[in-house]
Design an enzyme around this catalytic site. Structure first.
Site, PDB file in Angstrom:
ATOM      1  N   ASN A   1       0.802  -1.208  -0.035  1.00 33.39           N
ATOM      2  CA  ASN A   1      -0.169  -0.018  -0.086  1.00 33.39           C
ATOM      3  C   ASN A   1       0.961   1.275   0.037  1.00 33.39           C
ATOM      4  O   ASN A   1       1.688   1.433   1.082  1.00 33.39           O
ATOM      5  CB  ASN A   1      -0.714  -0.171   1.291  1.00 33.39           C
ATOM      6  CG  ASN A   1      -1.635   1.093   1.329  1.00 33.39           C
ATOM      7  OD1 ASN A   1      -1.822   1.930   0.605  1.00 33.39           O
ATOM      8  ND2 ASN A   1      -2.245   1.568   2.647  1.00 33.39           N
TER       9      ASN A   1
ATOM     10  N   LYS B   1       0.317   4.251  -0.250  1.00 26.52           N
ATOM     11  CA  LYS B   1      -0.662   5.511   0.127  1.00 26.52           C
ATOM     12  C   LYS B   1      -0.090   6.621  -0.887  1.00 26.52           C
ATOM     13  O   LYS B   1      -0.213   6.500  -1.985  1.00 26.52           O
ATOM     14  CB  LYS B   1       0.068   5.612   1.723  1.00 26.52           C
ATOM     15  CG  LYS B   1      -0.051   4.599   2.341  1.00 26.52           C
ATOM     16  CD  LYS B   1      -0.162   4.750   3.915  1.00 26.52           C
ATOM     17  CE  LYS B   1      -0.395   3.463   4.677  1.00 26.52           C
ATOM     18  NZ  LYS B   1      -0.195   3.527   6.249  1.00 26.52           N
TER      19      LYS B   1
ATOM     20  N   HIS C   1      -9.749   1.399   4.192  1.00 26.42           N
ATOM     21  CA  HIS C   1      -8.370   1.869   5.095  1.00 26.42           C
ATOM     22  C   HIS C   1      -8.605   2.646   6.268  1.00 26.42           C
ATOM     23  O   HIS C   1      -9.341   3.529   6.076  1.00 26.42           O
ATOM     24  CB  HIS C   1      -7.219   2.121   4.061  1.00 26.42           C
ATOM     25  CG  HIS C   1      -5.802   2.085   4.713  1.00 26.42           C
ATOM     26  ND1 HIS C   1      -5.626   3.245   5.529  1.00 26.42           N
ATOM     27  CD2 HIS C   1      -4.914   1.306   4.892  1.00 26.42           C
ATOM     28  CE1 HIS C   1      -4.343   3.006   6.310  1.00 26.42           C
ATOM     29  NE2 HIS C   1      -4.032   1.861   5.527  1.00 26.42           N
TER      30      HIS C   1
ATOM     31  N   GLU D   1      -6.872   5.044   7.252  1.00 28.27           N
ATOM     32  CA  GLU D   1      -6.896   6.573   7.133  1.00 28.27           C
ATOM     33  C   GLU D   1      -7.914   7.248   5.992  1.00 28.27           C
ATOM     34  O   GLU D   1      -8.321   8.330   5.998  1.00 28.27           O
ATOM     35  CB  GLU D   1      -5.627   6.751   6.043  1.00 28.27           C
ATOM     36  CG  GLU D   1      -4.219   6.447   7.118  1.00 28.27           C
ATOM     37  CD  GLU D   1      -3.096   5.871   6.529  1.00 28.27           C
ATOM     38  OE1 GLU D   1      -2.945   5.710   5.143  1.00 28.27           O
ATOM     39  OE2 GLU D   1      -2.144   5.452   7.309  1.00 28.27           O
TER      40      GLU D   1
ATOM     41  N   GLU E   1      -5.733  -4.523  10.556  1.00 31.33           N
ATOM     42  CA  GLU E   1      -4.823  -3.447  10.648  1.00 31.33           C
ATOM     43  C   GLU E   1      -5.056  -2.599  11.883  1.00 31.33           C
ATOM     44  O   GLU E   1      -5.961  -1.674  12.014  1.00 31.33           O
ATOM     45  CB  GLU E   1      -4.688  -2.447   9.603  1.00 31.33           C
ATOM     46  CG  GLU E   1      -4.272  -3.003   8.269  1.00 31.33           C
ATOM     47  CD  GLU E   1      -3.652  -2.046   7.263  1.00 31.33           C
ATOM     48  OE1 GLU E   1      -2.515  -2.280   6.652  1.00 31.33           O
ATOM     49  OE2 GLU E   1      -3.853  -1.020   7.074  1.00 31.33           O
TER      50      GLU E   1
ATOM     51  N   GLY F   1       2.252   2.530  10.844  1.00 30.72           N
ATOM     52  CA  GLY F   1       3.290   3.681  10.707  1.00 30.72           C
ATOM     53  C   GLY F   1       4.440   3.727  11.771  1.00 30.72           C
ATOM     54  O   GLY F   1       4.857   4.856  11.927  1.00 30.72           O
TER      55      GLY F   1
HETATM   56  P1  PGA Z   1       2.670   0.846   7.781  1.00 32.36           P
HETATM   57  O1  PGA Z   1       1.267   0.988   6.920  1.00 32.36           O
HETATM   58  O2  PGA Z   1       3.084  -0.513   7.141  1.00 32.36           O
HETATM   59  O3  PGA Z   1       3.556   1.806   7.113  1.00 32.36           O
HETATM   60  O4  PGA Z   1       2.336   0.803   8.978  1.00 32.36           O
HETATM   61  C1  PGA Z   1       0.285  -0.473   6.804  1.00 32.36           C
HETATM   62  C2  PGA Z   1      -0.939   0.255   6.240  1.00 32.36           C
HETATM   63  O5  PGA Z   1      -1.528   1.379   6.535  1.00 32.36           O
HETATM   64  O6  PGA Z   1      -1.520  -0.144   5.276  1.00 32.36           O
END
Ligand code: PGA
Length: 252
Positions: free
Chosen positions: A9, A11, A96, A98, A166, A172
């Site tokens: 991902n 982003k 997701h 976010e 998740e 993050g």
């Molecule tokens: P990350 O993100 O590996 O940077 O923690 C995972 C995600 O949000 O899909």
């Protein structure tokens, strides 16, 4: 489920298409030598046509990070599964955290999941609690996200569904701050239980469950071996081809 799935991902990264092509080519080359893992790269929409030109393979597929629940129409800023399919994208990450943080509800996620499946796109539906309390309230949160998100999704649709767990608080971060693998296993069992209630045991067991949240080469193996997930959803660490390939190599 023996074959693992690892999804990148990206982003809102990287900033330039040239960089996107470079990372994609690095991943594409690297995965040819790795067996037993299906890899998917989900770039920002604007890079999809260029990456599609670089090609997909048996081991490397393309996906996107969201899709809307109608094919065309007066929907400013939205993109449909039918549109991305034209650029070889076969997966769509939906719900997701976010996006949920920006106001996307489980009802909206549900509409997107159902439409993606109808269009023949595999829906990677994300669920995850924002925090963990000792009372275990997070199980209720996950149950609700699953039940609402999957309303109307039929047993026959499950071959086009992946669940990505998740925990929002673990996204993050550094490897040490990710969820620990035994706690992940507990959640995997819980998700399987909810899916079994909805669809019956055998169909439920066929739905891949992925983990995402600070996955790195140093913790990837434990998530799969102890956490017993069918694969990983990787954010930050998927933006460097070598680091991402190291994660994949850890779990084969
Ligand atoms: P990350 O993100 O590996 O940077 O923690 C995972 C995600 O949000 O899909």
């Amino acid at each position: 489920m023996s074959k693992k799935i690892v999804i990148a991902n990206w982003k809102m990264n990287p900033s330039k298409v040239a960089e996107a092509k470079k990372i994609y080519n690095g991943i594409k080359k690297g995965v040819t030598k790795i067996r037993g893992v299906d890899t998917v790269v989900c770039p920002p929409f604007v890079f999809l046509p260029e990456l599609a030109k670089l090609g997909v393979t048996k081991k490397l597929a393309l996906g996107v990070q969201d899709t809307f629940y109608e094919e065309t129409g007066a929907q400013t800023g939205q993109v449909s599964p039918a549109m991305v399919k034209g650029y070889k994208a076969k997966y769509t990450i939906l719900g997701h955290s976010e996006r949920r943080a920006l106001g996307e509800s489980s009802d909206l996620v549900n509409k997107k999941v159902r439409h993606a499946i109808v269009e023949g796109c595999t829906a990677v539906m994300c669920v995850g609690e924002t925090e963990r309390s000792d009372e275990g309230d997070y199980f209720r949160v996950i149950r609700e996200e699953l039940e609402v998100g999957l309303a109307g999704v039929k047993r026959a649709d499950l071959s086009k569904l992946i669940i990505a767990y998740e925990p929002v608080w673990a996204i993050g971060k550094r490897a040490e701050e990710a969820l620990d693998a035994p706690a992940l296993y507990e959640m995997v069992l819980f998700i399987q239980k909810v899916l079994t209630e909805l669809y019956g045991r055998a169909p439920a067991q066929k739905v891949p469950i992925l983990y995402g949240g600070s996955v790195k080469p140093s913790n990837a193996k434990e998530f799969v071996e102890v956490g017993k997930v069918d694969g990983l959803l990787v954010g930050g660490a998927s933006l460097k081809a070598n680091e991402f390939l190291d994660i994949i190599k850890e779990i084969v």
